[in-house]
Design a protein around this motif. Structure first.
Motif, PDB file in Angstrom:
ATOM      1  N   ASN A   1       0.055   1.775   3.063  1.00 53.15           N
ATOM      2  CA  ASN A   1      -0.494   0.216   2.690  1.00 53.15           C
ATOM      3  C   ASN A   1       0.030   0.213   1.101  1.00 53.15           C
ATOM      4  N   LEU A   2       1.111  -0.396   0.866  1.00 55.06           N
ATOM      5  CA  LEU A   2       1.782  -0.707  -0.434  1.00 55.06           C
ATOM      6  C   LEU A   2       1.648  -2.157  -0.890  1.00 55.06           C
ATOM      7  N   SER A   3       0.561  -2.721  -0.231  1.00 53.87           N
ATOM      8  CA  SER A   3       0.176  -4.198  -0.947  1.00 53.87           C
ATOM      9  C   SER A   3      -0.129  -4.274  -2.120  1.00 53.87           C
ATOM     10  N   HIS A   4       0.451  -5.277  -3.123  1.00 59.54           N
ATOM     11  CA  HIS A   4       0.134  -5.776  -4.377  1.00 59.54           C
ATOM     12  C   HIS A   4       0.776  -4.426  -5.244  1.00 59.54           C
ATOM     13  N   CYS A   5       1.486  -3.520  -4.665  1.00 59.29           N
ATOM     14  CA  CYS A   5       1.982  -2.365  -5.571  1.00 59.29           C
ATOM     15  C   CYS A   5       3.053  -2.916  -6.498  1.00 59.29           C
ATOM     16  N   ASP A   6       3.300  -2.294  -7.522  1.00 63.02           N
ATOM     17  CA  ASP A   6       4.325  -2.481  -8.346  1.00 63.02           C
ATOM     18  C   ASP A   6       5.495  -1.618  -8.282  1.00 63.02           C
ATOM     19  N   LEU A   7       6.490  -1.789  -7.569  1.00 64.03           N
ATOM     20  CA  LEU A   7       7.524  -0.952  -7.170  1.00 64.03           C
ATOM     21  C   LEU A   7       8.765  -1.443  -7.964  1.00 64.03           C
ATOM     22  N   SER A   8       8.823  -2.111  -8.852  1.00 66.33           N
ATOM     23  CA  SER A   8       9.883  -2.646  -9.600  1.00 66.33           C
ATOM     24  C   SER A   8      10.777  -1.577 -10.284  1.00 66.33           C
ATOM     25  N   ASN A   9      12.080  -1.764  -9.783  1.00 69.28           N
ATOM     26  CA  ASN A   9      13.168  -0.869 -10.222  1.00 69.28           C
ATOM     27  C   ASN A   9      12.855   0.648  -9.610  1.00 69.28           C
ATOM     28  N   ALA A  10      12.286   0.642  -8.537  1.00 68.31           N
ATOM     29  CA  ALA A  10      11.982   1.916  -7.883  1.00 68.31           C
ATOM     30  C   ALA A  10      13.039   2.399  -7.080  1.00 68.31           C
ATOM     31  N   ASN A  11      13.268   3.551  -6.626  1.00 71.75           N
ATOM     32  CA  ASN A  11      14.470   4.007  -5.695  1.00 71.75           C
ATOM     33  C   ASN A  11      13.922   4.386  -4.498  1.00 71.75           C
ATOM     34  N   LEU A  12      14.016   3.609  -3.392  1.00 73.92           N
ATOM     35  CA  LEU A  12      13.498   3.877  -2.157  1.00 73.92           C
ATOM     36  C   LEU A  12      14.794   3.906  -1.130  1.00 73.92           C
ATOM     37  N   SER A  13      15.685   4.044  -1.660  1.00 71.45           N
ATOM     38  CA  SER A  13      16.959   4.303  -0.711  1.00 71.45           C
ATOM     39  C   SER A  13      16.707   5.237   0.195  1.00 71.45           C
ATOM     40  N   ASN A  14      17.205   4.849   1.745  1.00 71.53           N
ATOM     41  CA  ASN A  14      16.926   5.847   2.836  1.00 71.53           C
ATOM     42  C   ASN A  14      15.475   6.132   3.061  1.00 71.53           C
ATOM     43  N   ALA A  15      14.650   5.570   2.454  1.00 75.63           N
ATOM     44  CA  ALA A  15      13.101   5.757   2.587  1.00 75.63           C
ATOM     45  C   ALA A  15      12.603   5.270   3.897  1.00 75.63           C
ATOM     46  N   ASP A  16      11.731   5.941   4.623  1.00 75.63           N
ATOM     47  CA  ASP A  16      11.038   5.587   5.821  1.00 75.63           C
ATOM     48  C   ASP A  16       9.894   4.696   5.411  1.00 75.63           C
ATOM     49  N   LEU A  17       9.998   3.531   5.782  1.00 74.84           N
ATOM     50  CA  LEU A  17       9.147   2.186   5.478  1.00 74.84           C
ATOM     51  C   LEU A  17       8.779   1.666   6.673  1.00 74.84           C
ATOM     52  N   PHE A  18       8.817   2.264   7.753  1.00 74.71           N
ATOM     53  CA  PHE A  18       8.508   1.601   9.068  1.00 74.71           C
ATOM     54  C   PHE A  18       7.284   1.314   9.270  1.00 74.71           C
ATOM     55  N   ALA A  19       6.935  -0.245   9.556  1.00 75.24           N
ATOM     56  CA  ALA A  19       5.916  -0.739   9.551  1.00 75.24           C
ATOM     57  C   ALA A  19       4.734  -0.649   8.402  1.00 75.24           C
ATOM     58  N   ALA A  20       5.507  -0.385   7.091  1.00 75.30           N
ATOM     59  CA  ALA A  20       4.798  -0.265   5.995  1.00 75.30           C
ATOM     60  C   ALA A  20       4.278  -1.834   5.504  1.00 75.30           C
ATOM     61  N   HIS A  21       3.050  -2.002   4.860  1.00 74.84           N
ATOM     62  CA  HIS A  21       2.523  -3.239   4.445  1.00 74.84           C
ATOM     63  C   HIS A  21       2.867  -3.233   2.950  1.00 74.84           C
ATOM     64  N   LEU A  22       3.769  -4.363   2.776  1.00 79.13           N
ATOM     65  CA  LEU A  22       4.260  -4.576   1.212  1.00 79.13           C
ATOM     66  C   LEU A  22       4.001  -6.071   0.887  1.00 79.13           C
ATOM     67  N   THR A  23       3.040  -6.410   1.554  1.00 81.89           N
ATOM     68  CA  THR A  23       2.413  -7.937   1.155  1.00 81.89           C
ATOM     69  C   THR A  23       2.017  -8.166  -0.371  1.00 81.89           C
ATOM     70  N   LYS A  24       3.042  -8.904  -0.760  1.00 83.82           N
ATOM     71  CA  LYS A  24       2.845  -9.562  -2.142  1.00 83.82           C
ATOM     72  C   LYS A  24       3.112  -8.273  -3.150  1.00 83.82           C
ATOM     73  N   ALA A  25       3.924  -7.334  -2.568  1.00 86.99           N
ATOM     74  CA  ALA A  25       4.455  -6.248  -3.641  1.00 86.99           C
ATOM     75  C   ALA A  25       5.568  -6.798  -4.437  1.00 86.99           C
ATOM     76  N   ASP A  26       5.723  -6.187  -5.768  1.00 80.24           N
ATOM     77  CA  ASP A  26       6.879  -6.186  -6.756  1.00 80.24           C
ATOM     78  C   ASP A  26       7.812  -5.323  -6.410  1.00 80.24           C
ATOM     79  N   LEU A  27       8.938  -5.747  -5.779  1.00 78.48           N
ATOM     80  CA  LEU A  27      10.045  -4.904  -5.472  1.00 78.48           C
ATOM     81  C   LEU A  27      11.107  -5.411  -6.048  1.00 78.48           C
ATOM     82  N   SER A  28      10.964  -6.060  -7.151  1.00 84.09           N
ATOM     83  CA  SER A  28      12.337  -6.532  -8.065  1.00 84.09           C
ATOM     84  C   SER A  28      13.154  -5.593  -8.602  1.00 84.09           C
TER      85      SER A  28
END
Length: 435
Positions: A52-79
């Motif tokens: 559950n990563l909803s509403h998380c600030d993940l801006s400029n994060a490195n999630l390359s090749n990450a396993d985010l299968f069925a992850a919850h990223l509702t309204k997350a900041d992935l800019s």
């Protein structure tokens, strides 16, 4: 999970990435990290399936090749986030911010989830569709990303690079995709109803069977795009480079064109005259084709490319030709009675007399004039068009450009030229009102 525990996991993951002692891959499967500030973290190859990563600030994060299968990223900041080749199957990303994010080769398809309580094994399977509705993908990089079947309703993808992306069966209703690069993208069967693709690049994209009803395709580049079976009802294609080869149409239309080609080239001894009355050939590209003598009555040729076509003695009466391009075409002796040529381009076209020939192939001296009675040419471009001798009775040339056009010997009874540009045009004398 406490902040201290999370920091420890991130530190060990960093050591694992650098292959240092004491390192361990981040395993955050099903973890509840809602609202956490993870800006700039490096979770390359991290395990975050179901997290559950909803509403998380993940801006400029490195999630390359990450396993985010069925992850919850509702309204997350992935800019600006790097999601290169990330597994986002079945992810919930409704309303997420992905401006300038890198999603090259990311997998955004739906995914199957196992859950307890079903079948002999006590487990069932649930297929989860990736929910990307309302997400902001402006200027994101989605080259070769797999978004097949994803829900992108109301998403914004202005300026996004989606070259080669897989979007088969995706829902993009009302999405705003101005200047989006979708060249070589696969959009077969996708729902693009009401989508804004103004200025978008769709070169060689596959739009077979796609729903484009009410779409904004103004100034879009669709050169080489496959549109077989696509629904373009109500779509705004003003200024679009939209051309559909004959291969994109029904077998019946293809066969009629082939038989007509044979008929023309064998002098009528083989093949048959094309009967395409009432056929839907919107945006077809028949540039340079010889369709002389064909029956195109009431055909829909909206936006068709007919440059330098030979349409001598054709029946094109009551046809819909709005926005069609007849530049340099020859329509001498054609019947265009009641046709809609609004905003059509007829620059340099010949729509005048044809000299009827006898059975011996020699001219009989009898001239057959083109018939344009009651035609709608409102806003049409008729620069240097040759309409000599044509019947233009009750034609509407309002706001048309007739610069340098030749209308000498034409019949202009009840013809309207309101707002037309007649600079350099040669007009016949006005009809005698007592005639």
């Amino acid at each position: 999970m406490t902040p201290h525990e999370l920091v420890a996991i991130l530190e060990k993951h960093e050591r694992w990435l650098k292959k240092r002692t004491g390192g361990a891959r981040a395993i955050l499967t099903m973890a509840n990290l809602e609202g956490s500030n993870l800006s700039g973290v490096d979770l390359t190859q991290g395990k975050l399936s179901g997290a559950n990563l909803s509403h998380c600030d993940l801006s400029n994060a490195n999630l390359s090749n990450a396993d985010l299968f069925a992850a919850h990223l509702t309204k997350a900041d992935l800019s600006g986030c790097n999601l290169y080749r990330a597994d986002l199957r079945g992810a919930h990303m409704r309303g997420a911010k992905l401006k300038r994010a890198i999603l090259k080769e990311a997998d955004l398809r739906g995914g199957a989830l196992l859950y307890g309580g079903g079948g002999k094994s006590g487990r069932g399977v649930d297929f989860v569709r990736s929910d990307l509705s309302g997400s902001d993908f402006d200027d994101a990089s989605l080259n070769n990303a797999n978004m097949s079947g994803a829900d992108l309703t109301d998403a914004t993808m202005n300026g996004a690079d989606c070259e080669g992306a897989l979007l088969t069966g995706a829902t993009l209703m009302r999405a705003v995709m101005k200047s989006c690069n979708l060249s070589n993208a696969d959009l077969r069967g996708s729902n693009l109803s009401g989508v804004n693709l103004q200025g978008a690049v769709l070169r060689n994209a596959n739009l077979s069977g796609a729903m484009l009803a009410g779409a904004n395709l103004r100034n879009a580049d669709l050169q080489g795009a496959k549109l077989e079976g696509a629904d373009l009802a109500g779509a705004d294609t003003t200024g679009a480079n939209l051309a559909r080869s004959a291969e994109n149409f029904s077998v019946q239309i293809q066969q009629a064109l082939h038989n007509h080609y044979t008929w023309i080239n064998t002098g009528g001894t083989m093949g048959s005259r094309a009967d395409l009355a009432g056929a839907d050939m919107t945006h077809i590209d028949l540039s340079g084709v010889n369709l002389s003598g064909a029956n195109l009555k009431q055909a829909n040729l909206t936006g068709a490319k007919m440059r330098e076509c030979l349409l001598i003695m054709c029946d094109i009466s009551e046809a819909v030709l709005s926005g069609a391009d007849f530049t340099g075409a020859i329509l001498d002796g054609a019947n265009l009675r009641g046709a809609n040529l609004q905003d059509a381009r007829l620059d340099g076209a010949g729509i005048g007399w044809v000299d009827i020939k006898g059975q011996d192939g020699k001219p009989t001296g009898r001239l057959w004039a083109a018939n344009l009675t009651s035609c709608n040419l409102n806003g049409a471009s008729c620069v240097r068009t040759n309409l000599r001798g044509a019947n233009l009775s009750d034609c509407d040339f309002s706001n048309a450009d007739l610069t340098g056009a030749i209308l000498s010997d034409a019949t202009i009874r009840d013809t309207r030229f309101t707002g037309a540009n007649l600079t350099g045009a040669s007009l016949p004398p006005p009809p005698d009102i007592d005639d």
